[in-house]
Motif scaffolding. Structure first.
Motif, PDB file in Angstrom:
ATOM      1  N   LEU A  25       0.838  -1.199   0.000  1.00 41.10           N
ATOM      2  CA  LEU A  25       0.000   0.000   0.000  1.00 41.10           C
ATOM      3  C   LEU A  25       0.871   1.246   0.000  1.00 41.10           C
ATOM      4  O   LEU A  25       0.580   2.222  -0.721  1.00 41.10           O
ATOM      5  CB  LEU A  25      -0.912  -0.025   1.227  1.00 41.10           C
ATOM      6  N   TYR A  26       1.930   1.237   0.784  1.00 41.64           N
ATOM      7  CA  TYR A  26       2.849   2.381   0.812  1.00 41.64           C
ATOM      8  C   TYR A  26       3.482   2.596  -0.564  1.00 41.64           C
ATOM      9  O   TYR A  26       3.585   3.733  -1.044  1.00 41.64           O
ATOM     10  CB  TYR A  26       3.921   2.147   1.867  1.00 41.64           C
ATOM     11  N   LEU A  27       3.923   1.521  -1.192  1.00 38.50           N
ATOM     12  CA  LEU A  27       4.525   1.638  -2.520  1.00 38.50           C
ATOM     13  C   LEU A  27       3.502   2.102  -3.555  1.00 38.50           C
ATOM     14  O   LEU A  27       3.838   2.866  -4.464  1.00 38.50           O
ATOM     15  CB  LEU A  27       5.118   0.287  -2.936  1.00 38.50           C
ATOM     16  N   LEU A  28       2.280   1.661  -3.418  1.00 36.38           N
ATOM     17  CA  LEU A  28       1.224   2.065  -4.347  1.00 36.38           C
ATOM     18  C   LEU A  28       1.030   3.573  -4.320  1.00 36.38           C
ATOM     19  O   LEU A  28       0.787   4.205  -5.354  1.00 36.38           O
ATOM     20  CB  LEU A  28      -0.080   1.355  -3.994  1.00 36.38           C
ATOM     21  N   VAL A  29       1.164   4.172  -3.127  1.00 39.64           N
ATOM     22  CA  VAL A  29       0.941   5.611  -2.971  1.00 39.64           C
ATOM     23  C   VAL A  29       2.201   6.418  -3.292  1.00 39.64           C
ATOM     24  O   VAL A  29       2.133   7.433  -3.992  1.00 39.64           O
ATOM     25  CB  VAL A  29       0.459   5.928  -1.545  1.00 39.64           C
ATOM     26  N   HIS A  30       3.360   5.980  -2.807  1.00 33.05           N
ATOM     27  CA  HIS A  30       4.559   6.824  -2.840  1.00 33.05           C
ATOM     28  C   HIS A  30       5.566   6.447  -3.922  1.00 33.05           C
ATOM     29  O   HIS A  30       6.407   7.290  -4.274  1.00 33.05           O
ATOM     30  CB  HIS A  30       5.264   6.774  -1.479  1.00 33.05           C
ATOM     31  N   HIS A  31       5.512   5.240  -4.429  1.00 34.89           N
ATOM     32  CA  HIS A  31       6.504   4.839  -5.414  1.00 34.89           C
ATOM     33  C   HIS A  31       6.156   5.432  -6.783  1.00 34.89           C
ATOM     34  O   HIS A  31       4.983   5.529  -7.148  1.00 34.89           O
ATOM     35  CB  HIS A  31       6.566   3.309  -5.518  1.00 34.89           C
ATOM     36  N   LYS A  32       7.177   5.835  -7.518  1.00 36.09           N
ATOM     37  CA  LYS A  32       6.977   6.346  -8.874  1.00 36.09           C
ATOM     38  C   LYS A  32       6.823   5.160  -9.819  1.00 36.09           C
ATOM     39  O   LYS A  32       7.775   4.424 -10.071  1.00 36.09           O
ATOM     40  CB  LYS A  32       8.166   7.210  -9.307  1.00 36.09           C
ATOM     41  N   HIS A  33       5.598   4.966 -10.318  1.00 32.56           N
ATOM     42  CA  HIS A  33       5.301   3.785 -11.115  1.00 32.56           C
ATOM     43  C   HIS A  33       5.588   4.025 -12.595  1.00 32.56           C
ATOM     44  O   HIS A  33       5.556   5.154 -13.082  1.00 32.56           O
ATOM     45  CB  HIS A  33       3.834   3.387 -10.934  1.00 32.56           C
ATOM     46  N   ASP A  34       5.847   2.917 -13.277  1.00 29.29           N
ATOM     47  CA  ASP A  34       6.141   3.003 -14.702  1.00 29.29           C
ATOM     48  C   ASP A  34       4.890   3.231 -15.541  1.00 29.29           C
ATOM     49  O   ASP A  34       4.985   3.654 -16.688  1.00 29.29           O
ATOM     50  CB  ASP A  34       6.828   1.701 -15.178  1.00 29.29           C
ATOM     51  N   MET A  35       3.717   2.951 -14.977  1.00 27.79           N
ATOM     52  CA  MET A  35       2.472   3.152 -15.728  1.00 27.79           C
ATOM     53  C   MET A  35       1.613   4.200 -15.030  1.00 27.79           C
ATOM     54  O   MET A  35       1.834   4.536 -13.867  1.00 27.79           O
ATOM     55  CB  MET A  35       1.706   1.826 -15.873  1.00 27.79           C
ATOM     56  N   THR A  36       0.643   4.739 -15.755  1.00 28.35           N
ATOM     57  CA  THR A  36      -0.276   5.713 -15.195  1.00 28.35           C
ATOM     58  C   THR A  36      -1.447   4.982 -14.569  1.00 28.35           C
ATOM     59  O   THR A  36      -2.206   4.294 -15.247  1.00 28.35           O
ATOM     60  CB  THR A  36      -0.788   6.674 -16.287  1.00 28.35           C
ATOM     61  N   LEU A  37      -1.590   5.139 -13.255  1.00 29.41           N
ATOM     62  CA  LEU A  37      -2.681   4.487 -12.546  1.00 29.41           C
ATOM     63  C   LEU A  37      -3.899   5.401 -12.513  1.00 29.41           C
ATOM     64  O   LEU A  37      -3.769   6.628 -12.520  1.00 29.41           O
ATOM     65  CB  LEU A  37      -2.251   4.163 -11.105  1.00 29.41           C
ATOM     66  N   PRO A  38      -5.106   4.827 -12.507  1.00 29.73           N
ATOM     67  CA  PRO A  38      -6.325   5.645 -12.460  1.00 29.73           C
ATOM     68  C   PRO A  38      -6.325   6.555 -11.241  1.00 29.73           C
ATOM     69  O   PRO A  38      -5.914   6.157 -10.154  1.00 29.73           O
ATOM     70  CB  PRO A  38      -7.448   4.604 -12.383  1.00 29.73           C
ATOM     71  N   GLU A  39      -6.801   7.782 -11.427  1.00 32.45           N
ATOM     72  CA  GLU A  39      -6.803   8.751 -10.333  1.00 32.45           C
ATOM     73  C   GLU A  39      -7.647   8.271  -9.158  1.00 32.45           C
ATOM     74  O   GLU A  39      -7.301   8.491  -7.986  1.00 32.45           O
ATOM     75  CB  GLU A  39      -7.321  10.099 -10.838  1.00 32.45           C
ATOM     76  N   GLY A  40      -8.774   7.622  -9.461  1.00 35.37           N
ATOM     77  CA  GLY A  40      -9.624   7.113  -8.394  1.00 35.37           C
ATOM     78  C   GLY A  40      -8.918   6.074  -7.548  1.00 35.37           C
ATOM     79  O   GLY A  40      -9.064   6.041  -6.324  1.00 35.37           O
ATOM     80  N   LEU A  41      -8.134   5.227  -8.194  1.00 34.67           N
ATOM     81  CA  LEU A  41      -7.379   4.199  -7.477  1.00 34.67           C
ATOM     82  C   LEU A  41      -6.316   4.828  -6.591  1.00 34.67           C
ATOM     83  O   LEU A  41      -6.149   4.448  -5.425  1.00 34.67           O
ATOM     84  CB  LEU A  41      -6.742   3.239  -8.473  1.00 34.67           C
ATOM     85  N   ARG A  42      -5.602   5.816  -7.107  1.00 32.58           N
ATOM     86  CA  ARG A  42      -4.553   6.476  -6.332  1.00 32.58           C
ATOM     87  C   ARG A  42      -5.150   7.213  -5.133  1.00 32.58           C
ATOM     88  O   ARG A  42      -4.586   7.196  -4.036  1.00 32.58           O
ATOM     89  CB  ARG A  42      -3.778   7.442  -7.220  1.00 32.58           C
TER      90      ARG A  42
END
Length: 291
Positions: free
Chosen positions: A163-180
């Motif tokens: 969960l921490y990585l989902l929020v703070h890690h710079k991901h290689d793909m664009t995640l949906p704004e609602g999910l973030r």
């Protein structure tokens, strides 16, 4: 001691003595898993947003929890230890703070201090900001992992780290704004229980009156809420109180810059809080409340 306490203590010792274990904490598989969830789509409703968070974070944690439940004895202990080592950190906080203190020159200290801040945050060695950064890292590296491990087992520790990585890690793909957005709210809620227990430990390990005063003032402002800003305020109040006591007792005055003294005392207080948590955990084990 039971395997729970043994796994916690062993992970703490290994992570401190062998900081190179951080190289083993590779979450590239999580990026691939996020891409699968993203392709499936998270929808637009709140249920689908939080459902997406569960798919990203909860499903791998459930798989790990089922594995630990299926195993027994030493095998369950080894999986629990691996989970703690994997989710702890990612680096040793004590070594990061010592690197700042040992660095020569302002530029070198600021570069070393970058380890305490998220990407994009302004790196600051100003005393109150640095103290807040130390305790934010103590929460995310130590106490939140430990809390969710003790509450939900290895699956809980893995769920928190993902969960921490989902929020703070710079991901290689664009995640949906609602999910973030849903993930950020969930992470904030996940931080609140351990942050309150950290503050309680801080009150017992430092200046009780100062901490309780700050804590009470935070509740008086808006009542119970999903926020833990009180943690940084209580930490700064505690560190300032300890430095004032040291200055009153010292004959030759401070031997280091104020900001470095605050960093040193903040790290010392975080260690005392962690040891207090482990002592309380040991008492629970002896009482048969933790297995």
């Amino acid at each position: 001691m039971t395997w729970t306490v043994m796994a916690v203590v062993a992970a703490l010792l290994i992570g401190h003595v062998l900081p190179q274990v951080s190289r083993w904490r590779d979450f590239t598989w999580f990026e691939r898993w996020l891409d699968i969830v993203r392709r499936a789509g998270s929808g637009e409703t709140p249920w689908h947003q939080y459902g997406g968070v569960f798919l990203c974070v909860g499903l791998p944690a459930v798989v790990l929890a089922l594995l630990v439940g299926w195993l027994e004895g030493v095998f369950a202990f080894l999986v629990a230890l691996a989970a703690m080592l994997y989710t702890w950190g990612p680096r040793d906080l004590d070594l990061d703070v010592n690197a700042i203190i040992a660095a020569e020159g302002l530029d070198a200290k600021e570069r070393a201090a970058g380890a305490l801040y998220e990407e994009g945050q302004t790196v600051s060695l100003e005393g109150p900001v640095a103290v807040a950064a130390v305790f934010e890292n103590a929460l995310t590296r130590w106490f939140a992992v430990l809390f969710w491990f003790l509450l939900l087992g290895p699956g809980g520790a893995l769920a928190y780290r993902l969960l921490y990585l989902l929020v703070h890690h710079k991901h290689d793909m664009t995640l949906p704004e609602g999910l973030r957005s849903a993930a950020a709210k969930t992470l904030n809620a996940a931080h609140c229980p351990p942050a309150h227990l950290m503050t309680l430990a801080m009150a017992l390990a430092a200046n009780f009156d100062k901490v309780v005063q700050v804590w009470r003032a935070w509740y008086a402002e808006g009542g119970p809420r999903l926020d833990y800003a009180f943690l940084a305020a209580a930490a700064n109040a505690s560190v300032a109180s300890e430095l004032a006591d040291e200055a009153a007792d010292a004959e030759d005055g401070p031997s280091s810059a104020p900001a470095l003294l605050e960093l040193r005392d903040a790290m010392s207080l975080a260690w005392r809080m962690l040891l207090l948590w482990l002592a309380v955990l040991a008492v629970f084990v002896l009482a048969g409340l933790v297995n």
